[in-house]
Design a protein around this motif. Sequence first.
Motif, short mmCIF file in Angstrom:
data_model
loop_
_atom_site.label_atom_id
_atom_site.label_comp_id
_atom_site.label_asym_id
_atom_site.label_seq_id
_atom_site.Cartn_x
_atom_site.Cartn_y
_atom_site.Cartn_z
N VAL A 1 0.84 -1.20 0.00
CA VAL A 1 0.00 0.00 0.00
C VAL A 1 0.87 1.25 0.00
O VAL A 1 0.60 2.22 -0.73
CB VAL A 1 -0.95 0.00 1.21
N ALA A 2 1.94 1.25 0.80
CA ALA A 2 2.82 2.42 0.87
C ALA A 2 3.43 2.73 -0.49
O ALA A 2 3.59 3.91 -0.86
CB ALA A 2 3.92 2.18 1.91
N ALA A 28 -12.75 3.42 6.58
CA ALA A 28 -12.89 2.41 5.53
C ALA A 28 -12.35 1.10 6.06
O ALA A 28 -11.38 1.08 6.81
CB ALA A 28 -12.16 2.83 4.26
N VAL A 29 -13.00 0.01 5.67
CA VAL A 29 -12.55 -1.34 6.01
C VAL A 29 -12.21 -2.03 4.70
O VAL A 29 -13.07 -2.19 3.83
CB VAL A 29 -13.65 -2.12 6.77
N PHE A 34 -14.10 -5.22 -0.60
CA PHE A 34 -13.16 -6.25 -1.05
C PHE A 34 -12.37 -5.64 -2.20
O PHE A 34 -12.93 -5.33 -3.26
CB PHE A 34 -13.90 -7.51 -1.52
N VAL A 35 -11.08 -5.42 -1.98
CA VAL A 35 -10.27 -4.69 -2.96
C VAL A 35 -9.43 -5.61 -3.84
O VAL A 35 -8.78 -5.16 -4.78
CB VAL A 35 -9.34 -3.67 -2.26
N ALA A 84 -6.67 0.22 -2.56
CA ALA A 84 -6.53 0.54 -1.14
C ALA A 84 -5.94 1.94 -0.96
O ALA A 84 -6.41 2.72 -0.12
CB ALA A 84 -5.65 -0.50 -0.45
N ALA A 85 -4.91 2.26 -1.74
CA ALA A 85 -4.27 3.58 -1.63
C ALA A 85 -5.25 4.69 -1.96
O ALA A 85 -5.29 5.73 -1.28
CB ALA A 85 -3.05 3.64 -2.55
N LYS A 86 -6.06 4.50 -2.99
CA LYS A 86 -7.05 5.51 -3.35
C LYS A 86 -8.10 5.70 -2.26
O LYS A 86 -8.50 6.83 -1.95
CB LYS A 86 -7.73 5.12 -4.67
#
Length: 421
Positions: free
Chosen positions: A21-22, A181-182, A209-210, A400-402
């Motif tokens: 994610v980073a 957000a989860v 669910f990403v 996830a980053a967005k």
Amino acid sequence: MKVLYLPAETGTGHNMRALAVAAKVRELFPESEQHVYLGSKSAVFTPMFEAHGVQVHVAPAERDHANTSQLGRSFDWTTYVTGYLDRTFISGDRMLNAVALIASVRPDVVVSDYNVAASLAAEVSGVPHVLITERYDFTLGQLDNDSLVEAGFIIGDTDEVDAIRSSLTTLFDWVTRRARAVLTDKPTVDQLDCGTPVFRAIAAGNGHFVGPIVRDACAADPAPREEVDERFGLAGSQYIVAGFGGTTMFTENKDRLLANYLAAFEKLRAAHPQARLVVIGRQEFTEDIDGVVFLNYVTDWHSLVKHAKVVLSPPGWISVTEMAVMNAPVAYVLSGRDEYHELEAMRRLALLGYTTVTEPDAATLLGILQDAFSASDTFTRTTTEASRAIAPTSNGAEVAAKLIGQAVAEARAHAEPAGVS
């Protein structure tokens, strides 16, 4: 945007997700400032995070959860809550440490990877938090008492265990409702997940669910086979990758699984003398066995996996998602039924269509290897079909980053005085 990642300290999978994610946050928000707190394998992960411009904070003491038993045979409040949860996921010490770190870093958002202490710390500190989770509830919330007994645990007071379970679900439900957000990398399976906190979060709209939260290297072309051969000594072979690392409840399970891996491999070589076995075990090895390559921990295992004939792996979820993206020919192996924390994952993987075996003996493992080494491609086709459910997209880290960026923007907008745009 300033982001503080607080992954759970029990295993490397949580670190890997935070790293993935980073990397995407840096691509999408190049002006962002990122921090991470590492309590597991910091020597390995520090340079990996720093390569993406992330400032690393290291725990003063790290605990090895892979090579020490975490539980005893009795299952009660003292052994499970006091002896295990209190020093891992629900720790006052970890929560207060996170509160202090949040006060020092002053992030715009805390990203917790299945770290409930971090989520609580963010809420206490008044900082928005995003929860990344591979579980729809605490593990115990998706296992009944009969499953624990069948796994070999001794339950003296069922009411006490029921109280632990309901209390954990209440806590996890509160955390998911409070999160901006989860995000989960586990596809929903209704018969396992209905009624769980994350299932409810998805229905409410703040859960997503990403897809697989993995590094780009998983989807990239592998290094040439010649490079893999030179690095690991595998020239001229068809090889097996066998793993047995990760968080362990009982170390004797790991020892038994390794012995059965080696016994099955020895029998396979009678028909396939060119076969080699690569064992990855999160520990130092002193064994010297013909045809076997022992490895401690391999961060860049993608090319090794992509050229493998078959992979035997525990169901650690970051490994599951990485291998789904790589479309690896994998069978999932649970070393013991009393590795209770992975029972739910094994049930899910079986329902999705993967080959799964629990407490396998050498003969069972040999049968899987023989199927993989046969001329038929049935084994490969089966894993390919199952992997599509895990990895409908090649990488959920960008999603996830967005969503993290969106959570920060919404929190800032909500904090602005009325009439200010």
